[in-house]
Design an enzyme around this catalytic site. Structure first.
Site, PDB file in Angstrom:
ATOM      1  N   ARG A 163       1.007  -0.968   0.062  1.00 12.71           N
ATOM      2  CA  ARG A 163       0.053   0.017   0.027  1.00 12.71           C
ATOM      3  C   ARG A 163       0.844   1.248  -0.312  1.00 12.71           C
ATOM      4  NH1 ARG A 163      -2.440  -3.567  -1.235  1.00 12.71           N
ATOM      5  NH2 ARG A 163      -4.224  -4.379  -0.375  1.00 12.71           N
ATOM      6  N   SER A 233     -10.824  -0.922   3.391  1.00 12.46           N
ATOM      7  CA  SER A 233     -10.300  -1.188   4.601  1.00 12.46           C
ATOM      8  C   SER A 233      -9.904   0.078   5.259  1.00 12.46           C
ATOM      9  CB  SER A 233      -8.887  -1.970   4.426  1.00 12.46           C
ATOM     10  OG  SER A 233      -9.347  -2.851   3.641  1.00 12.46           O
ATOM     11  N   GLU A 328      -5.369   3.408   6.495  1.00 11.33           N
ATOM     12  CA  GLU A 328      -5.001   3.148   5.070  1.00 11.33           C
ATOM     13  C   GLU A 328      -5.644   4.143   4.130  1.00 11.33           C
ATOM     14  OE1 GLU A 328      -5.328  -0.664   3.359  1.00 11.33           O
ATOM     15  OE2 GLU A 328      -6.242  -0.011   1.474  1.00 11.33           O
TER      16      GLU A 328
END
Ligand SMILES: Cc1cc2nc3c(=O)[nH]c(=O)nc-3n(C[C@H](O)[C@H](O)[C@H](O)COP(=O)(O)OP(=O)(O)OC[C@H]3O[C@@H](n4cnc5c(N)ncnc54)[C@H](O)[C@@H]3O)c2cc1C
Length: 348
Positions: A163, A233, A328
């Site tokens: 990520r 998420s 995130e």
């Protein structure tokens, strides 16, 4: 180009929280993008390039200009061994994956149904079901905001990680992704080693069957942002030392972790679930009852509801497992990007 002043952000991000910005404009060409950045009227105004807003939380009114990426166009070429897709940044990622599978171009099927624009995909190196963007990315074309020229970065120059990419670090605020290049091998290899994809019978494997399975799993597990606002998420899966993991495993034998270089990546959803947060509300925000990693806009949530709930979740996981979760989702404050700590401080 039309500039909308004091515009609502509700319909341009998937959390669908009632928030506003000073101005909003859509760009359909690189020339338009350059002219917005060079316009003296907006010179000193903070700017935010936005795709579909599916990884964003606007924590308060954004006193800046939101620029929506509508750069469209897909070109398919290839060599003896590979197909090459050149995709302009504003193309919708899930539509691109569906189209590729329909053309029998295998390689993107595991990344089905990830909301967002193609130009946003490299920013956090999107990933799901054992595949990340970096596995198919050949290059990323960027508009450099110091020279207003387009430059091609190789996949290596993008410094992709979990990520993560250079666009969150060295190139943060300095480059806009205008296109990506994807290479897909002509001899397709399935990626079916991950979780539920393992149970697909070998003889049935094709880009289409994997695509169908990924879509079915995602539809059953994840809330649809069109129905319940969310940004996927909320937290990243934390990476902890092996010692730390071993200590936790002796106390919690069912803890879910995967080796990641010399460290262990722990399933954040499992940690949150253990803290009994599924279905917990804070104002109009809620930890999804079936998917602990997702915070949803349950009932006209405000950004403050989401921030307070995220703080409670993070604190509970820290107290119980000595693991500090990182979000995130990207947070946008009044003048620019912020984070959970700063956004909470701004509340008091
Ligand atoms: C239901 C749901 C499921 C999800 N599942 C996954 C998943 O499985 N895997 C995964 O990795 N992610 C997942 N996500 C997160 C999200 O889909 C990705 O982060 C996606 O790439 C965001 O694209 P976007 O266009 O919406 O980006 P935005 O939210 O619009 O922008 C995200 C960030 O990128 C920056 N940015 C956007 N475009 C550009 C550009 N052209 N140049 C420079 N900077 C830019 C923005 O300024 C912002 O900081 C999910 C989200 C939702 C809502």
């Amino acid at each position: 180009m039309q500039f909308h002043l004091n515009a609502s952000l509700k319909n341009v991000h998937t959390f669908s929280i009632d928030q506003t910005c000073d101005a909003l404009v859509e760009v359909t060409t690189i020339e338009e993008l350059i002219s917005v950045y060079q316009d003296p009227k907006w010179q000193s105004t903070p700017k935010l390039m936005l795709g579909k807003g599916s990884n964003m939380l606007f924590t308060e009114h954004f006193a800046g200009l939101v620029i929506i990426n509508k750069l469209s166009g897909i070109t398919l070429t290839g060599s003896d061994n590979h197909h090459l897709l050149h995709v302009n940044g504003g193309e919708d990622w899930p539509s691109l994956v569906k189209w590729a599978v329909e053309q029998d171009l295998g390689g993107l099927e595991n990344l089905a149904m990830i909301p967002g624009c193609s130009g946003s995909a490299p920013i956090q190196n999107i990933g799901a079901y054992g595949v990340e963007l970096q596995d198919v990315c050949e290059y990323v074309d960027i508009l450099c905001l110091d020279t207003y020229t387009v430059k091609r970065l190789s996949k290596e120059e993008c410094l992709f990680g979990y990520r993560d990419s250079t666009f969150k670090h060295a190139l943060y605020g300095k480059a806009i992704v205008v296109a990506i290049g994807l290479t897909l091998p002509k001899v397709w290899q399935p990626c079916n080693h991950y979780g539920p994809l393992k149970s697909l019978p070998e003889e049935t494997l094709s880009p289409q069957t994997i695509f169908n399975e990924v879509c079915a799993i995602r539809s059953s597990k994840l809330p649809d942002p069109a129905v319940q606002g969310n940004a996927g998420s909320f937290f990243k899966n934390p990476v902890i030392s092996k010692d730390h993991f071993d200590r936790l495993q002796s106390e919690y034998p069912t803890i879910v972790g995967y080796a990641s270089e010399n460290m262990i990546k722990v399933a954040a959803g499992w940690l949150i679930d253990q803290c009994q947060f599924k279905g917990v509300n804070q104002g109009g925000a809620q930890v999804h009852p079936n998917q602990a990693l997702v915070i949803i806009n349950y009932d006209e949530a405000t950004a403050v509801d989401v921030l307070k709930l995220a703080d409670r979740v993070r604190q509970a996981v820290l107290d119980r497992f000595d693991i500090r979760l990182e979000h995130e989702v990207r947070f946008m404050g009044r003048d620019g990007e912020t984070n959970l700590d700063k956004a909470l401080e701004a509340l008091v």
